[in-house]
Each structure stands twice: as structure tokens, then as C-alpha cells.
Design a protein around this motif. Sequence first.
Motif, PDB file in Angstrom:
ATOM      1  N   VAL A  33     -32.859  12.955 -11.536  1.00 19.32           N
ATOM      2  CA  VAL A  33     -33.924  11.955 -11.441  1.00 19.32           C
ATOM      3  C   VAL A  33     -34.633  11.801 -12.790  1.00 19.32           C
ATOM      4  N   LEU A  34     -34.909  12.908 -13.467  1.00 22.98           N
ATOM      5  CA  LEU A  34     -35.526  12.825 -14.800  1.00 22.98           C
ATOM      6  C   LEU A  34     -34.622  12.102 -15.792  1.00 22.98           C
ATOM      7  N   ARG A  35     -33.342  12.370 -15.713  1.00 23.23           N
ATOM      8  CA  ARG A  35     -32.385  11.699 -16.589  1.00 23.23           C
ATOM      9  C   ARG A  35     -32.331  10.203 -16.290  1.00 23.23           C
ATOM     10  N   MET A  36     -32.407   9.843 -15.007  1.00 27.00           N
ATOM     11  CA  MET A  36     -32.402   8.437 -14.611  1.00 27.00           C
ATOM     12  C   MET A  36     -33.664   7.730 -15.115  1.00 27.00           C
ATOM     13  N   VAL A  37     -34.818   8.395 -15.006  1.00 26.50           N
ATOM     14  CA  VAL A  37     -36.078   7.818 -15.487  1.00 26.50           C
ATOM     15  C   VAL A  37     -36.021   7.624 -17.004  1.00 26.50           C
ATOM     16  N   ASP A  38     -35.461   8.591 -17.719  1.00 27.82           N
ATOM     17  CA  ASP A  38     -35.366   8.489 -19.178  1.00 27.82           C
ATOM     18  C   ASP A  38     -34.411   7.394 -19.624  1.00 27.82           C
ATOM     19  N   GLN A  39     -33.342   7.153 -18.880  1.00 27.17           N
ATOM     20  CA  GLN A  39     -32.325   6.193 -19.306  1.00 27.17           C
ATOM     21  C   GLN A  39     -32.561   4.787 -18.784  1.00 27.17           C
ATOM     22  N   SER A  40     -33.634   4.562 -18.048  1.00 27.63           N
ATOM     23  CA  SER A  40     -33.956   3.221 -17.576  1.00 27.63           C
ATOM     24  C   SER A  40     -34.512   2.414 -18.739  1.00 27.63           C
ATOM     25  N   LEU A  41     -33.757   1.432 -19.202  1.00 22.42           N
ATOM     26  CA  LEU A  41     -34.143   0.639 -20.358  1.00 22.42           C
ATOM     27  C   LEU A  41     -34.942  -0.603 -19.967  1.00 22.42           C
ATOM     28  N   ARG A  42     -34.625  -1.194 -18.855  1.00 24.51           N
ATOM     29  CA  ARG A  42     -35.211  -2.479 -18.473  1.00 24.51           C
ATOM     30  C   ARG A  42     -36.611  -2.324 -17.890  1.00 24.51           C
ATOM     31  N   TYR A  43     -36.760  -1.457 -16.891  1.00 22.10           N
ATOM     32  CA  TYR A  43     -38.050  -1.256 -16.233  1.00 22.10           C
ATOM     33  C   TYR A  43     -38.454   0.211 -16.335  1.00 22.10           C
ATOM     34  N   PRO A  44     -39.741   0.477 -16.595  1.00 18.00           N
ATOM     35  CA  PRO A  44     -40.200   1.872 -16.561  1.00 18.00           C
ATOM     36  C   PRO A  44     -40.205   2.382 -15.119  1.00 18.00           C
ATOM     37  N   LEU A  45     -39.755   3.597 -14.931  1.00 19.16           N
ATOM     38  CA  LEU A  45     -39.702   4.215 -13.603  1.00 19.16           C
ATOM     39  C   LEU A  45     -40.649   5.405 -13.553  1.00 19.16           C
ATOM     40  N   ASN A  46     -41.248   5.615 -12.390  1.00 22.22           N
ATOM     41  CA  ASN A  46     -42.076   6.791 -12.138  1.00 22.22           C
ATOM     42  C   ASN A  46     -41.510   7.505 -10.920  1.00 22.22           C
ATOM     43  N   ALA A  47     -41.260   8.784 -11.055  1.00 23.46           N
ATOM     44  CA  ALA A  47     -40.681   9.562  -9.952  1.00 23.46           C
ATOM     45  C   ALA A  47     -41.712  10.533  -9.408  1.00 23.46           C
ATOM     46  N   GLN A  48     -41.733  10.641  -8.080  1.00 26.06           N
ATOM     47  CA  GLN A  48     -42.607  11.586  -7.387  1.00 26.06           C
ATOM     48  C   GLN A  48     -41.775  12.287  -6.330  1.00 26.06           C
ATOM     49  N   ARG A  49     -42.076  13.554  -6.121  1.00 24.43           N
ATOM     50  CA  ARG A  49     -41.353  14.299  -5.084  1.00 24.43           C
ATOM     51  C   ARG A  49     -41.891  13.870  -3.715  1.00 24.43           C
ATOM     52  N   ALA A  50     -41.008  13.372  -2.858  1.00 24.06           N
ATOM     53  CA  ALA A  50     -41.402  12.936  -1.516  1.00 24.06           C
ATOM     54  C   ALA A  50     -41.305  14.089  -0.527  1.00 24.06           C
ATOM     55  N   ARG A  51     -40.196  14.811  -0.560  1.00 25.34           N
ATOM     56  CA  ARG A  51     -39.969  15.993   0.268  1.00 25.34           C
ATOM     57  C   ARG A  51     -39.335  17.049  -0.614  1.00 25.34           C
ATOM     58  N   ARG A  52     -38.933  18.145  -0.008  1.00 16.97           N
ATOM     59  CA  ARG A  52     -38.301  19.195  -0.811  1.00 16.97           C
ATOM     60  C   ARG A  52     -36.993  18.719  -1.425  1.00 16.97           C
ATOM     61  N   ASP A  53     -36.279  17.866  -0.714  1.00 13.10           N
ATOM     62  CA  ASP A  53     -34.964  17.453  -1.189  1.00 13.10           C
ATOM     63  C   ASP A  53     -34.869  15.940  -1.409  1.00 13.10           C
ATOM     64  N   GLU A  54     -35.995  15.261  -1.627  1.00 16.62           N
ATOM     65  CA  GLU A  54     -35.991  13.826  -1.889  1.00 16.62           C
ATOM     66  C   GLU A  54     -37.057  13.471  -2.922  1.00 16.62           C
ATOM     67  N   PHE A  55     -36.787  12.408  -3.660  1.00 17.21           N
ATOM     68  CA  PHE A  55     -37.741  11.872  -4.622  1.00 17.21           C
ATOM     69  C   PHE A  55     -37.996  10.409  -4.289  1.00 17.21           C
ATOM     70  N   LYS A  56     -39.210   9.964  -4.550  1.00 18.28           N
ATOM     71  CA  LYS A  56     -39.554   8.556  -4.427  1.00 18.28           C
ATOM     72  C   LYS A  56     -39.739   8.021  -5.838  1.00 18.28           C
ATOM     73  N   VAL A  57     -39.054   6.931  -6.143  1.00 22.15           N
ATOM     74  CA  VAL A  57     -39.106   6.327  -7.470  1.00 22.15           C
ATOM     75  C   VAL A  57     -39.823   4.990  -7.355  1.00 22.15           C
ATOM     76  N   VAL A  58     -40.803   4.765  -8.214  1.00 19.13           N
ATOM     77  CA  VAL A  58     -41.551   3.510  -8.245  1.00 19.13           C
ATOM     78  C   VAL A  58     -41.124   2.731  -9.477  1.00 19.13           C
ATOM     79  N   ILE A  59     -40.758   1.458  -9.278  1.00 23.10           N
ATOM     80  CA  ILE A  59     -40.381   0.580 -10.383  1.00 23.10           C
ATOM     81  C   ILE A  59     -41.648  -0.149 -10.816  1.00 23.10           C
ATOM     82  N   ASP A  60     -42.087   0.057 -12.045  1.00 23.51           N
ATOM     83  CA  ASP A  60     -43.342  -0.546 -12.526  1.00 23.51           C
ATOM     84  C   ASP A  60     -43.248  -2.067 -12.510  1.00 23.51           C
ATOM     85  N   GLY A  61     -44.266  -2.703 -11.914  1.00 24.06           N
ATOM     86  CA  GLY A  61     -44.327  -4.156 -11.856  1.00 24.06           C
ATOM     87  C   GLY A  61     -43.713  -4.741 -10.607  1.00 24.06           C
TER      88      GLY A  61
END
Length: 194
Positions: free
Chosen positions: A42-70
Motif C-alpha cells: 500500500v505504501l508503494r502504491m501511494v508513492d507510485q501514484s503519479l496522477r492523483y495523491p493517495l492517502n491510506a488508512q488502516r481500516a481493519r487488521r488486514d485491510e486498508f482504506k485508500v482515499v483519492i484526493d479530490g
Amino acid sequence: MKVIQRAKWRYQRVRHARRQIRCSFKVFRHTRATRRALAAMVLRMVDQSLRYPLNAQRARRDEFKVVIDGWPDAVQVIVGVHGLSVMVVQQADFWDFLLWPDCMPWRKHGQWRCFDPGCLASGPYRRLEDLLFEHLAVPFLAFLADVPEQAQLVLCSIEGIQHACVEELQAVNRLERPAQRVICWHLPPGANLL
């Protein structure tokens, strides 16, 4: 002697029948290492997103919620080990999936593979992080890169069937009919990729 041979033959027949029913792979279980691999992906995906900035938050122990800015809050991106779903939920009512790549990780002989029979590039990968990035993050980042510059998220309901899509502004005019309800959100153009 014949009694022993018959018992052995019955035992082998039952064992052979069980082997046909039993899955040839182990059921995937989350461990600390798999959770770390998911977090690294998930961190690698957030870093490599060129078009839109992404914010990742842990939703559960084994899931993340990603917010696309805008993007509107109706778009929810959930990332887990088994899949990444980009779904549209408006006022607690599920509308549609914009994207849903899935993955079935499986480890054998120290290497990771995707057990999905429809998967074309199943592996092998040395790390689970690489497998998850190739199967989940790459399609998601390609989807974000392919969003047109003047695009909007369109929700339409035609005869009780709910549909969501990302289209250009000009393409939405042909969808507007009095028989359907349309909700549109303008999406930001994002960073210039050129």
C-alpha cells in the motif's frame, strides 16, 4: 494374508478418493508477515501514484482504506490481500464497482504465486509484496492514469438498475433521459502526466 491385502487396498482407495476432493493448496492465513507485506504494498502504491495523491488508512487488521484526493466521498477504495475494490456507495446505498482486481496468493517452495486460474502472470514472485503490487496496485494505478482530463463520476439508475462510471463531460449528455436519475461529480484533472 488376503485379509491384510484387502484392508490395504480399501485404505488406499479411501485415501485416493480423499485426495481428489482435497484442495491442492493451503488455505491462506494472515500472519504478521502477510500484514507487513500488505502495508508495504500500500505504501508503494501511494508513492507510485503519479496522477492523483493517495492517502491510506488502516481500516481493519488486514485491510486498508485508500482515499483519492479530490474525488467524492462516495468512492471507496478498500485494499486487502485478496483484492482491491473501487466501489461507489451513495447514502449507504451500494451502486457499482468501478474496478475490482482480485488475487489468490499461494506460497510453495518459498515462492509466491497467484492461484487464480484466469491469471495470466501467476508468478513466481520472491515476495508477497511484489505479487500484490503486480495484481492489485498496477491495475488500480493504470485505471487512475486513464481517467480523462475533463471527467466526471456518473451515477445513473435505469429501471431500478444502478450503474456508476467515469466518463468525459461530453459523453454524459447522451445518457441524460427523463426516465433515469443522474448524479454527477466533476473529478479533478490531476497532475499532468506529460
